[in-house]
Enzyme design. Structure first.
Site, PDB file in Angstrom:
ATOM      1  CG  HIS A  36      -0.164   0.026   2.523  1.00 23.42           C
ATOM      2  ND1 HIS A  36       0.447   1.147   3.032  1.00 23.42           N
ATOM      3  CD2 HIS A  36       0.097  -0.953   3.413  1.00 23.42           C
ATOM      4  CE1 HIS A  36       1.039   0.873   4.160  1.00 23.42           C
ATOM      5  NE2 HIS A  36       0.849  -0.410   4.428  1.00 23.42           N
TER       6      HIS A  36
ATOM      7  CD  GLU B 102       2.058  -5.804   8.053  1.00 21.88           C
ATOM      8  OE1 GLU B 102       2.231  -7.037   7.892  1.00 21.88           O
ATOM      9  OE2 GLU B 102       2.782  -4.938   7.536  1.00 21.88           O
TER      10      GLU B 102
END
Length: 215
Positions: A9, A84
């Site tokens: 990202h 994550e």
């Protein structure tokens, strides 16, 4: 063979603050948005057959900016397995503070000698779920080109698992915001890394810097 474009990202406010964000939400900065838009322009000619992202907003927003530049974007599919790593009690705390309070544990974690943080996810768990998500995408599109937008530690874990590296080598990579790593996965599951941490789309991008972060 499936071609997987694995993207981290864009830059977030958590990155700039040096936080262990993990499963905690943090928004893209204006630079992060510009990074994602630049990558979208770079990848606009790639005929993606599928697109996947973590269910955390920083990954989904990055994917949306990338696909917005595509003339015929596939629908974005959200997969929580692409999240994550969960940092347990260290979630959303600054690395600088944790380095002072827990210097030995920090050192052991960053060297992967500590396989989890207090209350957090283990390295083996994130490696397993990341590899499962990407292999499932490759199996669903065995001859396709697939966009996968996820997170820094998650990408390191994915590469370590696909390359059969030992747990202690899991963090042996450097993954920058909106970097692209291209993988090839055959029908037998054999994986090749075609490129790693490609960043040419950020050349000359105002405000782009490499920041120390933990997400």
């Amino acid at each position: 063979m499936a071609r997987i474009f694995v993207v981290r990202h864009g830059q977030t406010h958590g990155n700039l603050a040096g936080l262990f964000c993990g499963h905690s939400e943090t928004a893209l900065t204006p630079v992060g948005i510009a990074q994602a838009q630049a990558l979208g322009r770079k990848l606009a000619s790639v005929p993606f057959d599928a697109a996947y992202a973590s269910d955390l907003s920083r990954a989904g927003d990055t994917a949306a900016h990338i696909l917005a530049a595509h003339p015929a974007p596939p629908p974005l599919r959200i997969d929580p397995r692409l999240r994550e790593m969960h940092y347990g009690e260290w979630e959303a705390l600054p690395a600088s503070e944790l380095r002072e309070r827990h210097p030995e544990l920090m050192k052991d974690f960053l060297s992967a000698r500590a396989h989890s943080l207090p209350g957090g996810e283990t390295i083996a768990t994130i490696r397993g779920r990341m590899a499962s998500a990407v292999r499932d995408a490759a199996e669903a599109h065995p001859d396709g080109q697939i966009l996968v937008v996820t997170h820094g530690q998650a990408i390191m874990a994915l590469l370590a698992e696909l390359l059969s590296l030992p747990l202690e080598a899991s963090w042996s990579f450097a993954v920058e915001n909106t970097s692209v790593s291209r993988l090839q996965i055959g029908r037998s599951g054999k994986t090749m890394v075609l490129s790693f941490n490609e960043m040419s789309h950020t050349e000359g991008l105002e405000g782009h810097t490499t920041v120390e972060d933990w997400e």
